[in-house]
Design an enzyme around this catalytic site. Structure first.
Site, PDB file in Angstrom:
ATOM      1  N   TYR A   1       0.881  -1.166   0.193  1.00  0.00           N
ATOM      2  CA  TYR A   1      -0.046  -0.151   0.055  1.00  0.00           C
ATOM      3  C   TYR A   1       1.156   1.298   0.085  1.00  0.00           C
ATOM      4  CZ  TYR A   1      -4.962  -0.533  -0.091  1.00  0.00           C
ATOM      5  OH  TYR A   1      -6.089  -0.771  -0.638  1.00  0.00           O
TER       6      TYR A   1
ATOM      7  N   GLU B   1      -0.474   4.652  -0.653  1.00  0.00           N
ATOM      8  CA  GLU B   1      -1.474   5.836  -0.920  1.00  0.00           C
ATOM      9  C   GLU B   1      -0.391   7.055  -0.542  1.00  0.00           C
ATOM     10  OE1 GLU B   1      -4.954   5.432   1.466  1.00  0.00           O
ATOM     11  OE2 GLU B   1      -5.726   4.161   0.229  1.00  0.00           O
TER      12      GLU B   1
ATOM     13  N   LYS C   1      -0.678   0.646 -25.314  1.00  0.00           N
ATOM     14  CA  LYS C   1      -1.112   0.590 -26.663  1.00  0.00           C
ATOM     15  C   LYS C   1       0.053   0.827 -27.452  1.00  0.00           C
ATOM     16  CE  LYS C   1      -5.999   1.718 -25.529  1.00  0.00           C
ATOM     17  NZ  LYS C   1      -6.943   2.462 -25.617  1.00  0.00           N
TER      18      LYS C   1
ATOM     19  N   THR D   1      -3.115   5.939 -22.376  1.00  0.00           N
ATOM     20  CA  THR D   1      -2.945   4.604 -21.531  1.00  0.00           C
ATOM     21  C   THR D   1      -1.603   4.455 -21.769  1.00  0.00           C
ATOM     22  OG1 THR D   1      -3.116   3.576 -23.725  1.00  0.00           O
ATOM     23  CG2 THR D   1      -5.246   3.936 -22.421  1.00  0.00           C
TER      24      THR D   1
ATOM     25  N   ASP E   1      -6.042  13.274 -25.376  1.00  0.00           N
ATOM     26  CA  ASP E   1      -5.941  11.950 -24.924  1.00  0.00           C
ATOM     27  C   ASP E   1      -5.473  11.229 -26.215  1.00  0.00           C
ATOM     28  OD1 ASP E   1      -6.444   9.241 -24.503  1.00  0.00           O
ATOM     29  OD2 ASP E   1      -8.621   9.467 -24.001  1.00  0.00           O
TER      30      ASP E   1
ATOM     31  N   ARG F   1      -0.745  -2.566 -18.748  1.00  0.00           N
ATOM     32  CA  ARG F   1      -1.904  -2.017 -18.798  1.00  0.00           C
ATOM     33  C   ARG F   1      -2.294  -0.977 -17.755  1.00  0.00           C
ATOM     34  NH1 ARG F   1      -6.233  -3.391 -21.526  1.00  0.00           N
ATOM     35  NH2 ARG F   1      -4.907  -5.010 -22.562  1.00  0.00           N
TER      36      ARG F   1
HETATM   37  C1  LIG Z   1      -8.148   2.931 -24.873  1.00  0.00           C
HETATM   38  C2  LIG Z   1      -8.556   4.256 -24.744  1.00  0.00           C
HETATM   39  C3  LIG Z   1      -8.898   4.890 -23.549  1.00  0.00           C
HETATM   40  C4  LIG Z   1      -9.141   4.037 -22.059  1.00  0.00           C
HETATM   41  O1  LIG Z   1      -8.232   3.034 -21.813  1.00  0.00           O
HETATM   42  P1  LIG Z   1      -8.649   2.021 -20.700  1.00  0.00           P
HETATM   43  O2  LIG Z   1      -7.256   1.774 -20.134  1.00  0.00           O
HETATM   44  O3  LIG Z   1      -9.251   1.015 -21.581  1.00  0.00           O
HETATM   45  O4  LIG Z   1      -9.494   2.491 -19.830  1.00  0.00           O
HETATM   46  C5  LIG Z   1      -9.078   6.125 -23.333  1.00  0.00           C
HETATM   47  N1  LIG Z   1      -9.286   7.195 -24.501  1.00  0.00           N
HETATM   48  C6  LIG Z   1      -8.670   6.412 -25.777  1.00  0.00           C
HETATM   49  C7  LIG Z   1      -8.816   7.582 -26.684  1.00  0.00           C
HETATM   50  C8  LIG Z   1      -8.492   5.186 -25.843  1.00  0.00           C
HETATM   51  O5  LIG Z   1      -8.272   4.741 -27.202  1.00  0.00           O
END
Ligand SMILES: *Cc1c(COP(=O)(O)O)cnc(C)c1O
Length: 432
Positions: free
Chosen positions: A56, A58, A231, A228, A202, A237
């Site tokens: 933990y 936090e 990807k 994220t 994003d 993840r």
């Molecule tokens: C994949 C994705 C997310 C979310 O990611 P998670 O880890 O699945 O919550 C947010 N924004 C965009 C543009 C994405 O492609």
């Protein structure tokens, strides 16, 4: 329990162990073309599977609510330093459990309940967390949306400007999950500032391209950048927030205690490892190959007679219109037919789709995972032809049998996770 700290998972829980072994084999023997997926390094996997999961922590490095955080601080500080260096950002928060949590924390930072946001339409490539009615973003905030133009199928920036002037958003959200073209973050930044909005980019899908300078960076143009880490960035993840120093304290407070409890220290350790990998020169070569591969895949599909949304790709993904106004098959049928031959893709709506999202007119293909395996342009040509032949003759068992053989032959040339790939040992493991 005498063997608690020593028993291997194959003895301790054969059912779960067997599912893991089967998943290693599935990933190895199939062609993974889901644009949001990748294969992490053995080092990233090892960092994830460590005793940091027990801890933990936090709070933030040096300011924790628990004792014993000195080594958690080491990995979190490393992850923060490497992330800021990688993206040229002033501040990084590496604690978001996923991309959705990163976005939730930024919306909480920038907005009050009921404020106006402006995001990209989901069916034009946007994301659930950018204002979908069933998502927290659509439930807690007023939503306006922008999209692509009918003729180019690319973002219509003039129309975006008009909608921004009309809707007066407090936060303008850009970035996408299914958009194959370069995003003009500079222009979006100008539009946002002209209407007094803060801007969140994003970059969940394109983070690896941005980190290596192969896609223009939003960092100079946007107050907040989220991504994220799993990807194109090829880490565990998870999520990441970048922002200017002036928002650092607010962003940190929105992540913890605003939207999360204890951070996943084992995942933060793996993020540090992945960011370290991304800082190396060979990561740029990898990202360039992703783009080169996507281009060849796109050309091959289009030469075979399939329609590409927006006419092509600038990045790691290709959106293919497989329905073609009834001349082809639905996205759902294409996903299934390709799945039958171990080619994994996802159905996807296309802009102005006439099909429901669960049926969809398109499929989305991405090259990050196969590029990690070492595949190059010649392999993409083969794969493009395989995909086209299945989609154009989805009922033919003969075509499927041939493509299945071709997939097996190709994947065998690009082994992965040699220490994790076990001989098949039957599925008949039961608890009885
Ligand atoms: C994949 C994705 C997310 C979310 O990611 P998670 O880890 O699945 O919550 C947010 N924004 C965009 C543009 C994405 O492609």
């Amino acid at each position: 329990m005498s063997d608690f700290f020593t028993a291997n998972i194959s003895e301790a829980d054969p059912i779960v162990s067997n599912a893991i072994d089967n998943e290693v084999r599935r990933q190895t023997e199939g062609l993974e073309l889901i644009a949001s997926e990748n294969f992490v390094s053995e080092a990233v996997l090892q960092a994830m599977g460590t005793v940091f999961t027990n801890k933990y922590a936090e709070g933030y490095p040096g300011k924790r609510y628990y004792g014993g955080c000195e080594f958690a601080d080491v990995v979190e500080n490393l992850a923060i330093d490497r992330a800021t260096q990688l993206f040229g950002a002033e501040h990084a928060n590496v604690q978001p459990h996923a991309g959705a949590q990163a976005n939730m924390a930024v919306l909480m930072t920038a907005l009050d309940h009921g404020d106006q946001i402006l995001g990209m339409n989901l069916s034009h490539g946007g994301h659930l967390t950018h204002g979908h009615p069933l998502n927290f973003s659509g439930i807690n905030y007023k939503v306006a949306d922008y999209g692509v133009s009918r003729d180019t199928e690319q973002i219509d920036y003039d129309e975006l400007e008009r909608i921004a002037e009309e809707s007066k958003p407090k936060l303008l959200i850009c970035g996408a999950s299914a958009y194959p073209r370069t995003i003009d973050f500079e222009r979006i930044g100008e539009i946002g500032r002209s209407v007094g909005a803060k801007i969140m980019a994003d970059i969940a899908h394109i983070a690896g391209l941005v980190a290596t300078g192969l896609h223009p960076s939003p960092v100079p143009h946007c107050e907040f950048v989220t991504t994220t880490t799993h990807k194109t960035l090829r880490g565990p993840r998870g999520g990441l927030i970048l922002c200017r120093e002036e928002f650092a304290a607010d962003v940190n407070r929105s992540v913890f205690p605003g939207t999360q409890g204890g951070p996943l220290v084992h995942i933060i350790a793996a993020k540090a490892v992945a960011f370290g990998e991304a800082l190396r020169d060979d990561f740029k070569i990898y990202q360039q190959q992703i783009i080169d591969n996507a281009r060849v895949l796109a050309t091959t599909l289009s030469d075979a007679g399939l329609r590409l949304v927006s006419g092509g790709t600038d990045n790691h993904l290709v959106l293919v219109d497989v329905f073609m106004d009834g001349k082809g098959i639905t996205g759902k049928a294409a996903e299934k037919a390709l799945g039958d031959v171990e080619i994994t893709v996802n159905k996807n709506t296309i802009p102005f789709d006439t099909q429901k999202p669960f049926i969809a007119s398109g499929i989305r293909l991405g090259t990050p995972a196969l590029t990690t395996r070492g595949m190059k342009e010649a392999d993409m040509r083969l794969i493009g032809k395989m995909i086209a032949s299945v989609i154009q003759d989805p009922e033919s068992e003969e075509v499927k049998a041939r493509v299945r053989r071709d997939v097996a032959e190709l994947t065998a040339k690009f082994p992965m996770y040699p220490d994790r790939l076990k001989e098949p040992h039957g599925d008949a493991v039961s608890m009885s």
